[in-house]
Motif scaffolding. Structure first.
Motif, short mmCIF file in Angstrom:
data_model
loop_
_atom_site.label_atom_id
_atom_site.label_comp_id
_atom_site.label_asym_id
_atom_site.label_seq_id
_atom_site.Cartn_x
_atom_site.Cartn_y
_atom_site.Cartn_z
N THR A 198 -11.22 5.17 1.38
CA THR A 198 -12.13 4.11 1.80
C THR A 198 -12.46 4.24 3.29
N THR A 221 -6.81 3.94 -0.01
CA THR A 221 -7.02 3.36 1.32
C THR A 221 -7.65 4.38 2.25
N LEU A 238 0.84 -1.21 0.00
CA LEU A 238 0.00 0.00 0.00
C LEU A 238 0.87 1.25 0.00
#
Lengths: 358, 289
Positions: free
Chosen positions: A177, A174, A165
């Protein structure tokens, strides 16, 4: 102006009030999804930071904006989340599990702090949280075997199974989200009995209590949720800054978090996000400003906190509902166009509510 | 011997906390507003005394009086510009305004005086008093004496002057005070002036012991803890709370591992808040619905 025709009581607690809202939020989401295509890495990183601040802002908003409890120590939860997450990651706990544990841990600490905090109100509460955050900062400094003390702590690169990531785009998604998830949780909470109880406690403890709301329980839940969400933001922030030092979670950080919810607009989730955008981009704006200022002013060490303070004072005096309040005014100006009257949004001053009587 | 020595330095440190706490309590009692910028007012006071005494070469006493006087003016102006518009707003908003003011003061003093620490030249600097084996710095004695003097004059002020009585009336009930013809707004401005000058006195007293720099206002937070320990809203409580915290800090610094002396104030604060949520000398009443 749009009037919604209500045919059902459940319409009052729907997530989206009308089709227009769905359309605009979908457009926003669409834009955010495609932003990485045309923005440079630097701005993607800044946006990710804004999302992280947004998560913390929603957390603090639940506590301060909706339950009416002031916390001057939320940086401590940010720190607890960050250190906990980094510590677990360096012991090879998978990313998601570690982040969940960090969230749960800071939620637990928040719940424990709530026990003494429940007995005190108003400024006493603010100071208790302040004391807590100073103590946490000292613990982070002196518990060298876990936190590395002043030497700091390197945060391992995040990865979801085999997928790293680390890259700017994936980290951006990320954070996005998690922010959407957080806002969804908060929205759902606020239309549930617990959320309504929180608002009732904010507006009047006495009347909330007489309606059968358990004050202690509601406040403890609010504290715990708020610190959990802030801890989640801390875990993500750990990856953003990459190297943890105890003094990044000091009083100034707590004030920044408060500034975020106040400038954004107390008592609205929109406000938390607006505040996050504001706080996220203010340092850039100040850096730009610095170039155009004469040298002696520009290199004063306290310039940035000073500007923070000035903005805080001006917002509180002239626009207590913050950016969100201003937006409401602008919107109603266009909605009611020729008939808009300033007095609609006149501030109502209350009489001095004494805290010596309780 | 060691214990007496610690006790005295703790007491003088505690007196400074107590004086700043007194500033907090004065404003809180009269206006029910919490002034988080109190420590920064103290810092400004110390800087002003430095300017008057060491830069402009005023005689020491005159310089101090000038510093305290100008701090009173700054306090009054602050109240007029930033606090009066906030009357009737929630306490939390006022608290945030004063936090913001603190940052502004800090940035302003960094801009005016720079960030290098300054020292205040005092006629009593570096002199010590030796009784048996106890060594006491003159600074500590001056702090103790000045605190007693200030407290006594405040007591006399509140008891015997019309303005002092009007302040007491306004702090007990603003509405009733207004009905008997006291101008509550003027009183509020005046209280801010008094509180700012008390903090300035604290700043001048601590200046020879610690250095003057823009960050010294942070001891205001410890003083705040002292005010709460003493029960916010009680003037003798503020001094006693300050003494408790000052003495405890000195002992924690010697007998406990490093790091404890910085958090002693806050640990005491949390313990007091858990045991007696409204401080030792409380002035709270439970409201009947």
């Amino acid at each position: 102006m749009q009037f919604i025709r209500k045919t059902n009581y459940y319409q009052d607690i729907q997530l989206f009030k009308h089709g227009g809202q769905i359309f605009w939020y979908a457009t926003l989401l669409f834009f955010l999804l495609f932003t990485p295509l045309f923005l440079s890495e630097f701005y993607l990183g800044e946006l990710a930071l804004v999302f992280i601040y947004g998560i913390a802002g929603v957390g603090l908003m639940l506590l301060t904006g909706y339950t009416g409890q002031v916390s001057l120590g939320h940086a401590a939860f940010l720190g607890i989340g960050a250190y906990c997450h980094a510590y677990l990651l360096s012991h090879e706990v998978p990313f998601l599990i570690s982040l969940t544990l960090a969230t749960l841990f800071s939620a637990t600490v928040g719940g424990i702090l709530a026990i003494p905090a429940l007995r005190v109100t108003g400024i006493y509460l603010a100071v208790a949280t302040l004391a807590f955050s100073v103590i946490v900062e000292q613990i982070l400094t002196h518990w060298v075997s876990v936190t590395g003390g002043y030497r700091g702590m390197l945060v391992p690169a995040p990865s979801l199974g085999p997928i790293s990531l680390q890259s700017f785009e994936i980290f951006y998604y990320t954070c996005l989200t998690f922010l959407i998830l957080t806002i969804f949780i908060a929205l759902n909470l606020l239309r549930s009995p617990t959320g309504r109880a929180m608002t009732a406690v904010r507006d009047s403890e006495i009347s909330a209590e007489s309606m059968g709301i358990n004050l202690a329980q509601t406040k403890a839940i609010a504290f715990s949720l708020s610190s959990g969400l802030t801890g989640l933001a801390g875990g993500l922030l750990a990856h953003k800054i990459g190297y943890l030092a105890p003094d990044s979670f000091n009083l100034l950080m707590s004030i920044q978090l408060l500034l975020m919810v106040v400038v954004g607009g107390l008592g609205s989730l929109h406000g938390a996000v607006y505040g996050a955008i504001f706080i996220g981009f203010l340092p850039q704006a100040i850096a730009l400003l610095r170039d155009s200022l004469p040298g002696t002013v520009a290199h004063t060490p306290g310039l940035e906190p000073g500007i923070f303070g000035l903005i805080l004072v001006l917002v509180l005096i002239y626009e207590p509902l913050g950016i969100y309040g201003r937006w409401i005014k602008i919107r109603s100006f266009f909605e009611e166009f020729p008939l808009y009257r300033q007095a609609t949004h006149k501030r109502q001053r209350t009489f001095l509510k004494t805290e010596r009587l309780r | 011997m060691e214990i007496i020595q610690l006790l005295i330095s703790g007491m003088s440190q505690g007196c400074v906390y107590g004086l700043i706490a007194l500033g907090f309590v004065l404003i809180y009692k009269a206006t029910e507003m919490v002034n988080f910028a109190q420590g920064d007012l103290m810092m400004l006071g110390a800087f002003l005394s430095y300017t008057f005494v060491s830069v402009l070469n005023f005689p020491f006493m005159l310089g101090i009086i000038a510093a305290i006087g100008s701090m009173a003016a700054i306090g009054a102006i602050t109240e007029r510009l930033a606090i009066r518009p906030m009357i009737g707003e929630p306490h939390f908003s006022v608290l945030m305004v004063t936090i913001g003011l603190g940052f502004i003061f800090r940035a302003a003093s960094g801009f005016i005086w720079g960030s290098e620490p300054k020292t205040l030249d005092t006629p009593y600097a570096g002199q010590i008093l030796k009784i048996n084996n106890i060594i006491i710095g003159y600074e500590n004695i001056v702090i103790l004496m000045a605190t007693i003097l200030l407290c006594a004059s405040l007591v006399l002020f509140f008891r015997f002057t019309t303005t002092g009585k009007a302040m007491q009336a306004a702090s007990q009930n603003q509405l009733a005070a207004m009905y008997v013809g006291i101008s509550v707004r003027k009183i509020n401005t005046l209280v801010w002036a008094v509180s700012a000058s008390v903090s300035a006195a604290a700043g001048i007293l601590i200046a020879p012991v610690s250095l003057i720099d823009p960050q010294m206002g942070f001891i205001g937070i410890k003083a705040f803890a002292a005010a709460i320990v003493g029960g916010f809203g009680s003037l003798p409580g503020a001094i006693i709370g300050g003494l408790i915290i000052g003495i405890a800090e000195q002992f924690a610094g010697l007998y406990l591992p490093s790091g404890f002396s910085e958090v002693t104030a806050y640990i005491i604060l949390l313990i007091v808040l858990i045991a007696r949520p409204h401080g030792i000398f409380t002035s709270m009443h439970i409201k009947k619905v």
